[in-house]
Design a protein around this motif. Structure first.
Motif, PDB file in Angstrom:
ATOM      1  N   ASP A 246       0.678  -1.317  -0.165  1.00 52.44           N
ATOM      2  CA  ASP A 246       0.187  -0.161   0.024  1.00 52.44           C
ATOM      3  C   ASP A 246       0.881   1.182  -0.157  1.00 52.44           C
ATOM      4  N   SER A 247       1.794   1.271   0.834  1.00 48.87           N
ATOM      5  CA  SER A 247       2.711   2.298   1.020  1.00 48.87           C
ATOM      6  C   SER A 247       3.469   2.598  -0.400  1.00 48.87           C
ATOM      7  N   ARG A 248       4.056   1.456  -0.900  1.00 45.82           N
ATOM      8  CA  ARG A 248       4.669   1.800  -2.260  1.00 45.82           C
ATOM      9  C   ARG A 248       3.940   2.335  -3.258  1.00 45.82           C
ATOM     10  N   PHE A 249       2.648   1.964  -3.415  1.00 47.07           N
ATOM     11  CA  PHE A 249       1.942   2.483  -4.571  1.00 47.07           C
ATOM     12  C   PHE A 249       1.343   3.869  -4.061  1.00 47.07           C
ATOM     13  N   GLU A 250       1.083   4.351  -2.782  1.00 41.99           N
ATOM     14  CA  GLU A 250       0.929   5.679  -2.310  1.00 41.99           C
ATOM     15  C   GLU A 250       2.067   6.520  -2.729  1.00 41.99           C
ATOM     16  N   ARG A 251       3.373   5.956  -2.733  1.00 41.53           N
ATOM     17  CA  ARG A 251       4.507   6.971  -2.917  1.00 41.53           C
ATOM     18  C   ARG A 251       4.655   6.837  -4.429  1.00 41.53           C
ATOM     19  N   GLU A 252       4.332   6.124  -5.022  1.00 44.24           N
ATOM     20  CA  GLU A 252       4.328   6.049  -6.771  1.00 44.24           C
ATOM     21  C   GLU A 252       2.988   7.096  -7.077  1.00 44.24           C
ATOM     22  N   GLU A 253       2.077   7.027  -6.421  1.00 46.18           N
ATOM     23  CA  GLU A 253       1.005   7.916  -6.890  1.00 46.18           C
ATOM     24  C   GLU A 253       1.413   9.418  -6.562  1.00 46.18           C
ATOM     25  N   ARG A 254       1.916   9.638  -5.432  1.00 48.55           N
ATOM     26  CA  ARG A 254       2.462  11.015  -5.028  1.00 48.55           C
ATOM     27  C   ARG A 254       3.455  11.428  -6.267  1.00 48.55           C
ATOM     28  N   ALA A 255       4.338  10.585  -6.585  1.00 50.05           N
ATOM     29  CA  ALA A 255       5.378  10.771  -7.490  1.00 50.05           C
ATOM     30  C   ALA A 255       5.017  11.216  -8.789  1.00 50.05           C
ATOM     31  N   ARG A 256       3.790  10.378  -9.309  1.00 58.04           N
ATOM     32  CA  ARG A 256       3.355  10.625 -10.513  1.00 58.04           C
ATOM     33  C   ARG A 256       2.308  12.042 -10.615  1.00 58.04           C
ATOM     34  N   ALA A 257       1.835  12.416  -9.419  1.00 56.50           N
ATOM     35  CA  ALA A 257       1.090  13.534  -9.304  1.00 56.50           C
ATOM     36  C   ALA A 257       2.257  14.666  -9.372  1.00 56.50           C
ATOM     37  N   SER A 258       3.295  14.685  -8.553  1.00 53.31           N
ATOM     38  CA  SER A 258       4.311  15.859  -8.894  1.00 53.31           C
ATOM     39  C   SER A 258       4.615  15.904 -10.094  1.00 53.31           C
ATOM     40  N   PHE A 259       4.948  14.764 -10.874  1.00 57.53           N
ATOM     41  CA  PHE A 259       5.622  14.694 -12.173  1.00 57.53           C
ATOM     42  C   PHE A 259       4.329  15.317 -13.103  1.00 57.53           C
ATOM     43  N   LEU A 260       3.098  14.979 -13.029  1.00 55.92           N
ATOM     44  CA  LEU A 260       2.252  15.738 -13.936  1.00 55.92           C
ATOM     45  C   LEU A 260       2.034  17.099 -13.664  1.00 55.92           C
ATOM     46  N   GLU A 261       2.048  17.752 -12.306  1.00 56.96           N
ATOM     47  CA  GLU A 261       2.140  18.918 -12.030  1.00 56.96           C
ATOM     48  C   GLU A 261       3.213  19.916 -12.533  1.00 56.96           C
ATOM     49  N   ARG A 262       4.548  19.257 -12.670  1.00 58.90           N
ATOM     50  CA  ARG A 262       5.584  19.917 -13.266  1.00 58.90           C
ATOM     51  C   ARG A 262       5.626  19.606 -14.482  1.00 58.90           C
ATOM     52  N   MET A 263       4.386  19.074 -15.529  1.00 56.05           N
ATOM     53  CA  MET A 263       4.411  19.269 -16.787  1.00 56.05           C
ATOM     54  C   MET A 263       3.630  20.249 -17.243  1.00 56.05           C
ATOM     55  N   ALA A 264       3.126  21.383 -16.150  1.00 61.35           N
ATOM     56  CA  ALA A 264       2.237  22.449 -16.519  1.00 61.35           C
ATOM     57  C   ALA A 264       2.622  23.269 -17.590  1.00 61.35           C
ATOM     58  N   PHE A 265       4.161  23.621 -17.594  1.00 60.42           N
ATOM     59  CA  PHE A 265       4.653  24.598 -18.741  1.00 60.42           C
ATOM     60  C   PHE A 265       4.492  23.916 -19.958  1.00 60.42           C
ATOM     61  N   GLU A 266       4.889  22.819 -20.078  1.00 63.89           N
ATOM     62  CA  GLU A 266       4.763  22.068 -21.190  1.00 63.89           C
ATOM     63  C   GLU A 266       3.450  21.855 -21.809  1.00 63.89           C
TER      64      GLU A 266
END
Length: 252
Positions: A43-63
């Protein structure tokens, strides 16, 4: 006979998030303490991965903003090596393919060496990449700011993008561009460029370490560490040292 804890652990490492939802329901019926611990860790691993993916998408805002405006070839641009006493300044321009994802990709300075190397391999395998390099002699002639700018422009010209995201600089190129302070932490494309530039420069400095042994270039990459300054005192200044940088100038 129930499946062993070790076998379950191995199997869970290969599951996607979607598969985990179904598998979790089955494992929840297993009364063994070890299975319960595996459920919690997974559960913790997938939660970390989900946070990482959300951060990644947030940092695609300029693109994303550029793409909505009709631009397709958007290059992130960054440089590495302004501060060292030796070696070149290296810049990279990177155009990431649509749908690119690499969890944990951020400012190269915040990544471990292993994480940076893994990100570098993923970027080089999937993206359009170009490198610009300006050596120590040119840095001494035109100053480090202009050399950094020149290295960035070299890289960009090789890719021919239609828009730029640049770390903390405006380039003298007739392209729509946005200079972002701390851009390597705010834009995935700039982060990718920072990783490529740093990995490229570190590898160059490892080559220089073989050419000029005793300075420790493979460890400090030319920065002004105590080890480096002691080597300058005992071995002298090499052709790759920046003669206009004060700790080197003092030893000429």
């Amino acid at each position: 006979m129930p499946e062993s804890i070790g076998a379950i652990k191995q199997r869970l490492t290969e599951l996607s998030r979607e598969e985990w939802f179904e598998e979790r329901k089955k494992l929840a019926l297993d009364p063994r303490k070890g299975v319960g611990q595996l459920i919690g860790r997974t559960d913790s691993r997938f939660e970390r991965e989900e946070r990482a993916r959300a951060s990644f998408l947030e940092r695609m805002a300029f693109e994303t903003a550029y793409m909505k405006a009709g631009y397709e070839q958007i290059a992130g641009v960054d440089e590495v090596g302004r501060g060292p006493l030796a070696g070149p300044v290296v810049a990279a321009a990177v155009i990431l393919p649509e749908g690119f994802y690499h969890g944990g990709l951020t400012d190269s300075k915040q990544m471990s060496k292993a994480a940076r190397a893994a990100a570098y391999d993923a970027i080089m395998a999937q993206a359009k990449v170009a490198i610009g390099i300006v050596d120590a002699g040119a840095i001494d002639r035109i100053n480090i700011y202009q050399a950094s700018k020149q290295a960035m422009e070299q890289a960009v010209r090789q890719l021919e993008p239609d828009a730029l995201l640049v770390d903390a600089m405006t380039l003298d190129l007739p392209l729509p561009q946005e200079g972002l302070i701390k851009g390597d932490a705010r834009s995935v494309s700039i982060a990718a460029a920072s990783v490529v530039a740093k990995e490229t420069r570190d590898r160059l400095m490892e080559e220089y370490a073989r050419e000029f042994p005793g300075y420790g270039f493979e460890r400090h990459a030319g920065y002004g560490t105590a080890e480096h300054l002691l080597a300058l005192d005992s071995l002298g200044v090499t052709p790759i040292h920046r003669k206009t940088f004060k700790p080197v100038t003092d030893r000429l």
